[in-house]
Structures are given as C-alpha cells and as structure tokens.
Design an enzyme around this catalytic site. Structure first.
Site, PDB file in Angstrom:
ATOM      1  CG  ASP A 237    -105.506 -22.469  99.099  1.00  0.00           C
ATOM      2  OD1 ASP A 237    -105.698 -21.491  98.384  1.00  0.00           O
ATOM      3  OD2 ASP A 237    -106.451 -23.455  99.254  1.00  0.00           O
TER       4      ASP A 237
HETATM    5  C1  BGC Z   1    -109.095 -21.446  98.330  1.00  0.00           C
HETATM    6  C2  BGC Z   1    -108.445 -21.599  96.885  1.00  0.00           C
HETATM    7  C3  BGC Z   1    -108.637 -20.456  96.260  1.00  0.00           C
HETATM    8  C4  BGC Z   1    -108.067 -19.440  96.780  1.00  0.00           C
HETATM    9  C5  BGC Z   1    -108.093 -18.154  95.909  1.00  0.00           C
HETATM   10  C6  BGC Z   1    -108.606 -20.182  98.989  1.00  0.00           C
HETATM   11  O1  BGC Z   1    -109.222 -19.821 100.217  1.00  0.00           O
HETATM   12  O2  BGC Z   1    -108.920 -22.626  99.237  1.00  0.00           O
HETATM   13  O3  BGC Z   1    -109.298 -22.819  96.300  1.00  0.00           O
HETATM   14  O4  BGC Z   1    -108.193 -20.850  94.993  1.00  0.00           O
HETATM   15  O5  BGC Z   1    -108.762 -19.143  98.045  1.00  0.00           O
HETATM   16  O6  BGC Z   1    -109.497 -17.523  96.066  1.00  0.00           O
END
Ligand code: BGC
Length: 865
Positions: A237
């Site tokens: 993530d």
């Molecule tokens: C989130 C993810 C997301 C990523 C990119 C993170 O803060 O937890 O779900 O895909 O950001 O935006």
C-alpha cells in the site's frame, strides 16, 4: 510461454541497479522505465503511461489526487454489494476497464475486499460486506469484468485485515487462525483461486499476528503464493513498505509510491555490502513478476523512444451514454427499502399530482456521491436528489410544488469552495476560465525567489501528495506556495473561512491576515490524519462584493508525537497540502424552518446521513450517531408533523447509523453513496420506476452499545498497538445469531414494492456439491426482482453462514422463476488449526433458502456429509 521467456530474457540483461529500480515506483502512480531495454515507464509528475496505476474503489481516478481529469463516479463498493448481483458487478468491472484506459492506466487499485467488522470503520464504504462469501463472489465478477479484455489488471486489497483506520500504519491485528482463514482471508482466497484471478494483490498497512503485512512471509509466500498458487504481482500500500530487505524476501514485489523510501539506494547498498543468495533470488523473482505485468500491459519490447514516450500519453474523460444508464441502474439496484409500512412508496404520478413536496435534510440539495480519502474523485457530473426529482417530475408532466429547507448541517469542516461563487483573482482577464484557484510554487520555504511552477485547480482540497512540483520529490525539498482566488458572497452576513493544512498556512482576505495556521500544534483528520485541525475565522461580508483571497502555505514536518498517525516523515505527511473552506452565515433555526415547511407540505422527503467527511480514509467514526442535529430534526418532524406517515426518510451512508426514532417512522430507505447517478437513481426508486431490489450486505445494529466493542477497547480500536479480534468467526450476523441479539435489520434484509414466495426447494447431491433450486413467485402487484439466499448450519450448532445466492430476473405479478444454486462440499469446511488445513466435519447439516440471515420462514432440508 512467450511472455515468460521475454521477461526472463530481459532479466538477464538488467543490471542490479536496473532490477532494483523496477521494484519501487518512480512517482506517486508509476513505475520506473528503462528505455535502453525498451521497458516503458514514467517520470515524476509527467502525464501517464507505462505502469500507470489508477485509483480503484469508486472509479478510475486521474493523475491528481483531488483534481485531475474527470472520471465516472461509481456507486460506493458497499452499494455495489447491496445489489447482490453478479451481473451488475461484472458490468461495473467492464466499465472500469474502459475508464482505466481513458486514464492510460494498466492497473486498477480495486477491489477492496476487507471485512466490515465494526460499523465505525472509516473505509467500510470501500469494502463490500461483513460476509466473506458475498465479498468473494462479487469480487470475482468485478475482477472478471475489469480483466476480461486483457488490457487492465485488477488489484485485490488490502491483504489482509485492514478493518480499521486507527493507527493503521502500525496496528497489530491479533486474529485467531480460524477467523483469519474463514473470514478475513477467505474472499482473497476465493478471488485468487477463481478461474480469472486478479493480476495484483496490495498488502495492507497493518500488522497481522506480529508481522507487518508487506513483510509477512507466512501470508504472502506460504499462503498466497504457496497454498493458493498466486502467480501475479504483490505491491505495498502507499507508504506501506516497512523494510528494505524483509519485504523483498517476503515476496512484496513493488514498493509504492515512488521515489523509493525503503528500496532504491538502500536496497542497492544492502546488495553491495551484505549480498546473500536469498536476497538476490528474491530480487530476481520480484523483477520477473514486474516484467510479466509489463509484458501483459504491452510495455515491453518498445524502442527506447517509445519507452520514453509512454510518459506522455494523455488522459481523457469519456462520458459515455451507455455508462450513464448502467451507473443509474446499478445505483438504483443498490437502494434498500427498509420500511414502507403505510405503503407511501412508490410515489406514483397520481399520488403526486397537485401536491406540495418538501425536500428536507442536509443531503437533499447536495447528496453525497461517495466516501472520502483516496476514493475521492473528480466526477464527470453529479445528479442531486432535489434537482433530479424536479427534472423527472417535469419530464413526466406532473404538476407539483417542490420546496427545500436544509433542516440541519453536517459539514465537519467548512465546505470546499463552490465554483459558482469563487473564481480566479482578477489578474486573469480572459474571464472564461473555469478554474477557481491559482497556485504559484516557490523552490524555497519562504516564498522568496521566482515562481517555479503555476497550477490551476478547481477543488480547494489542495492535496499535493502527488502533484507538488517535481523538485520536491527528489529530496523532499522545502517549498512554498501562494494560492489565489476571489469570492463573491450571495448574502450579507458574518461568513466564515477555514483552513486545515499539512504544512504551515495562513489566509488573507483583501490583504488582511484572517487565519494564521502557521505554527499549528494539533493534528486533525484531514489529509489522512496528517493535517491540522481546522482553524477558522469569520468576518462581515457584503452580498455581491468581490473579496480577494490569498493563502500562503509552506512545507514543514508534522510534529512528532502529537499525531494520530504514526510516521511523521511519511509519503503523505510533508508537503504543504491545504484544505480551504468557506460558508456563509447559517440560518438561526434550521429545524424550526424545516418543520414549518413540512407542515405546509403534503409529502416530506427527508434526506439525512453521513458524507465523505464522516466516512473516509485515515480515521474511523467516533460514534454511530448521525452527526449534527439530525436526530433532533427527525424526531421533531416525526413528532410535530400532522401526518408523520407522509414522511419518507432516506439515509445516505456507507455503514449503519443509529436510528432511535426508527420505530416511529413508516418509511425508511437506505441509499448508500450512489456515485454520479445517485440523484436520478434515488428518484427512480421513489417514483416507482424501479422496485427496490437492494438487500443489506451488512447487519444494521440498533445501537453501537449492543455490540461487544464499546466495553472492550482492546477489540476496538485497540490498546497499546494491538487490536484483538476476540469475536473470532462470529462477525456480523454470525455474532447476532450466536448471542441472540436482535439488530435493527439483518444482513440480507430488504423490501420491494411487491412480494415474493419461495416454494419447491430441491436439493440434489452430486459428487462434490449440492445443486439447489427453488421456485420464486411474484405474489404482489408490482414488477420486481428477488434475491435468494442460501445458508448452511451444522445441525448441532447455530453457526449459520451464507453459502450461495442468486437473483431472479424482473418478474411481473404472478410470474415465477426457478433459481438454481450450487454449494461445493468444500464450502462447508472449517479451518482446522491442528492440521492447518480446511477440514470437512462429517455429519448432518441444514441447508436453507431465506430472505435474510434470520429468516424464520426458511425453506430447509437436512443433508449429510
Ligand atoms: C490506500 C490505498 C490506495 C493508495 C493509493 C492508500 O492510502 O490505502 O487503498 O490504493 O492509497 O491511492
């Protein structure tokens, strides 16, 4: 085979440095290109191409976190799940694939298949359900839609147990083996083992049973890749890579976003100073998986020039007619009719003709299309409840008088700037521009020197995480910006401005300092809980007069130790992002005004609920109560209206809210967040153009205190960095059934404008499965569709679980349809801790067809294993 050999051939040609460069992003949304080998990629802040990752849950997002090209705004995933429709999920997947392509993206960061464990979870709206079978089945259809054309890869996330936002980067979820496998891993397992597995998996930020998920050898290497045979790419993530070596060894292939914070030069150093065969092999294996995905995305074998050019493929927005009708239909299909005891709905033309209709509530004029955080989007357009109602009514030629009164306000922060009222400062003489903000960036922390970059934006949520000037990303260099706009108030009065900022910020109106948030101390919830609490101030303003507004913001690190987030120098945490809000003086007695309007009207449509400020990424809800004065508004309306039976209450939220007044209300509708077609879809239901067919994908508690969490903080949100999943497998309806607690509405519940009967249950045992069928008959007087839910439970126990479901086509009154379902024997197995395997207990089970998890009129039959 050709794919593999191509990747393998390239692997041999890559230098160690090049290999390492492929294992982390180049910027917020792209991977690193290697032109000399024809491997496409992107550079920081240039327009997309190569390994362009696009945002998932609510639509294929564009380049910038909060502005960027418009994208189709889909119903929130929890709403998609409320359709209980494989066909809808598949169609939405296909739409998303087309959308991702308009954004030049090859990878979609969706679906989220974590579990709605607690109604307060900030990102529940981004997930499907509390039930692993429903989540897994719907995810399979969605992924099939996204990946079918072979051009876009889906990413299931967040692997695993990202059920809360509190301390999300570090919290350790202590989960027993059975619950881990049967509830939390199960939807991932179903998707990965399906005929069309997702090409990517994203690891969760949190730890599970002591290990950060990006470096969890046991769950990535052993379970995901080993036991389930996952062949695709695992990425972290955003900012969720927690080590240089261990995450590579565990098989987390890609650190996102870039530039590298943990890999890059640090990984190279490791390989130079402490080379091991194990690390070298893991780097090669991860590189191969990145190359395979590049190959799949047709980004290998390019000429160096082509590889370079992949950086500048333009993004577009395609507002296709057929998408609009699909989104409208799916949003309508998701709406759940919870109560209609005086048959007020549907509001047919003859009922409406000549009537006075009151639209009341914070979400009546501006409904909420979706939740907040990384699911935030710039929608192509938005249909609002009141405006949609007026327009459909006039299309139908029905003569009604429609009036509006807000009744209550639920903004957590002052509303973002409204383009009808705000425009660029007068130095922009063209007059035609639609942008409302001009951003001038300086390469210094104090506005000195030349303006190095200018940006124009329409949203005053200035999230610079992925869109600060490029020099910033090289070494998190200090920088500052001046933001200009001008506002023309509609009314005269004491109006308020508000600022939340990640860095330092201050606001001037007509040259005078109004808000100084330069040295803020208290962290709030904006910007994923990295921003300050809101600083606000009011001033007397005159209707029709133009006021020049200037915000100055500069970089700083958020104060260590005083934050709810964990890492002060985190990808989200150091740029000078600012949120600017404004509101004109509010009416003094909104509830009284609303009650008066209701009493002057024949029918009241009351739209209450939450919004993207209450349900968002980076923080959980603190309470299950409706925010603001909404409970009082509803109670007063129900209590003082002459005809309370003529009030339709519509709730918009992604998770349950407490409705202590529910027993006094005759008509209650759950409308979720319906995306850009939310307004039209709601009207289609209210006016009876579609009979409600949504069913709850979550159980709706009466009160948060009925749940086991409130008295046990170690189970939510956790104590000393640990959250204990004490309820084991008894999550959602399983818990209510086991503990004999009555919720307000059960998982699977939902009414329509017609009624259905199930009959003729047949269960046929084949080698490895049961085939089940039942006849569904429309016994009412309206067209409609019914959901057939099949539960199983061992004879000796009350551990009832959803095993299969299906949906009829639209049945006319009197019409019947046979629905056939299958349950594999293996689906009745439980996770055996001793053998670390799924085990099927011999004995008798009940299989039953029901309309919700507690259905007493269940048609059931005993089967033997
Ligand atoms: C989130 C993810 C997301 C990523 C990119 C993170 O803060 O937890 O779900 O895909 O950001 O935006």
């Amino acid at each position: 085979m050709a794919t593999l050999s191509n990747s393998k051939r390239l692997l041999v040609e890559l230098t160690l440095q090049e290999k390492i460069s492929l294992l982390s992003g180049a910027d917020g949304w792209q991977t690193q290109e290697i032109p000399r080998l024809g491997i496409g990629s992107l550079k920081v802040r240039s327009i997309p191409s190569t390994e362009r990752l696009s945002h998932g849950p609510a639509g294929a997002r564009g380049a910038l976190s909060t502005d960027g090209p418009a994208a189709a705004f889909l119903p929130a995933p929890v709403a998609l799940a409320a359709t209980w429709s494989n066909n809808d999920l598949y169609a939405i997947g296909k739409l998303l694939c087309r959308e991702a392509k308009t954004k030049a993206a090859q990878v979609l960061l969706a679906p989220t298949i974590c579990c709605a464990r607690n109604p307060l979870g900030g990102r529940n709206f981004e997930s499907y359900s509390e039930d692993p079978h429903l989540s897994g089945t719907l995810a399979i259809e969605y992924i099939r839609g996204v990946q079918e054309s072979g051009e876009v890869a889906a990413t299931v996330k967040h692997f695993v147990a990202n059920e809360q936002e509190y301390q999300r980067f570090t919290i350790n979820a202590e989960i027993g083996e059975r619950a881990l496998h049967e509830i939390y891993l199960r939807p991932f397992e179903m998707a990965v083992k399906s005929e069309n597995p997702p090409k990517c998996v994203m690891t969760a930020y949190n730890c599970v049973n002591g290990s950060h998920m990006d470096m969890c050898n046991k769950l990535i290497r052993e379970t995901l890749r080993g036991d389930w045979g996952f062949q695709g790419l695992v990425m972290s993530d955003w900012g969720g890579t927690n080590s240089t070596v261990q995450s590579v060894l565990a098989g987390c292939d890609l650190e996102m976003p870039g530039p590298a914070e943990k890999r890059g030069k640090f990984l190279l150093k490791e390989m130079v100073e402490n080379p091991t065969e194990e690390l070298s092999a893991a780097i090669d294996a991860s590189c191969l998986r990145v190359l395979d995905l590049l190959q799949h995305s047709k980004l290998l074998g390019l000429s160096p020039e082509e590889a370079q050019k992949t950086r500048s493929r333009p993004e577009t927005s395609s507002d296709v007619k057929e998408h609009q009708s699909l989104l409208r239909r799916v949003a309508a299909n998701s709406i759940v009719l919870l109560r209609n005891s005086s048959n007020l709905l549907p509001l047919t033309p003859s009922r409406l003709q000549g009537k006075r209709i009151a639209f009341i509530g914070p979400n009546a004029l501006h409904g909420t299309p979706g939740g907040g955080g990384s699911a935030t989007m710039n929608p192509q357009y938005q249909t609002q409840p009141l405006a949609a109602f007026k327009s459909i009514i006039s299309e139908l030629g029905i003569d009604v008088e429609v009036n509006h009164s807000p009744g209550s306000f639920i903004h957590k922060w002052l509303p973002l700037l409204d383009s009808d009222q705000w425009s660029l400062a007068s130095e922009d003489s063209s007059g035609e521009t639609k942008n409302i903000l001009k951003l001038d960036f300086f390469a210094t922390g104090d506005f000195s020197g030349e303006v190095v970059e200018t940006q124009y934006r329409n949203s005053s949520l200035l999230d610079l995480f992925d869109s600060a000037p490029s020099f910033y990303y090289e070494d998190h260099n200090l920088h500052s910006l001046r933001v200009r706009s001008q506002v023309t108030p509609r009314t005269t009065g004491k109006h308020s401005f508000g600022i939340c900022s990640v860095g330092n910020a201050r606001l001037f109106v007509d040259g005078k300092l109004l808000i100084d948030n330069y040295d803020w101390k208290q962290v709030g919830e904006t910007f994923y809980s990295f921003g300050s609490v809101e600083a606000s101030a009011s001033m007397e303003m005159v209707a029709g007069k133009k006021y020049q507004v200037l915000v100055e913001a500069s970089t700083r690190e958020i104060p260590f130790g005083s934050t709810t987030s964990d890492d002060p120098i985190h990808v989200f945490g150091v740029q000078p992002s600012v949120r600017l809000g404004f509101i004109e003086q509010l009416p003094e007695n909104p509830i009284t005004d609303a009650v008066e309007l209701a009493n002057r009207s024949d029918i009241t449509i009351l739209i209450i609920g939450l919004n993207d400020e209450w349900e968002s990424e980076g923080y959980d809800r603190q309470s299950m109560k409706l925010p603001g004065t909404q409970d009082e508004l509803v109670t007063q309306l129900l209590g003082s209206a002459e005809h309370p039976e003529n009030i339709v209450i519509i709730n918009q939220s992604g998770s349950p809210v407490e409705m202590d007044w529910a027993d006094d209300a005759n008509t209650i509708v759950q409308a979720w967040y319906g995306g850009q077609e939310a307004g039209n879809a709601l009207c289609d239901i209210l006016l009876g153009r579609i009979s409600p067919e949504g069913r709850l994908p979550i159980t709706w508690p009466r009160s948060y205190s009925d749940l086991p969490f409130e008295k046990n903080p170690e189970t939510w949100p956790g104590v000393d960095g640990n959250v204990v999943y004490k309820e084991g497998i008894f999550v959602g309806y399983r818990w209510y059934l086991k503990n004999q607690v009555a919720p307000r509405w059960w998982f699977g519940y939902g009414l329509g404008y017609t009624t259905f009967e199930f009959s003729d249950l047949k269960i046929v045992r084949l080698d490895d499965r049961w085939d089940i069928s039942t006849l569904v008959t429309n016994t009412g007087d309206h067209d409609g569709r019914e959901v057939v839910q099949c539960y199983s439970w061992p004879l000796e126990s009350d551990a009832q679980e959803l095993r299969a479901f299906g949906k009829t086509s639209t049945l006319t009154p009197g019409q019947s349809e046979t629905i056939s379902l299958s349950i594999n024997l293996r689906d009745l197995a439980h996770w055996d801790i001793g053998s670390q395997k799924w085990a099927l207990e011999k004995g008798f089970y009940n299989l039953g067809i029901a309309k919700c998890a507690s259905d007493k009129n269940i048609l059931q039959s005993k089967v033997e294993v």
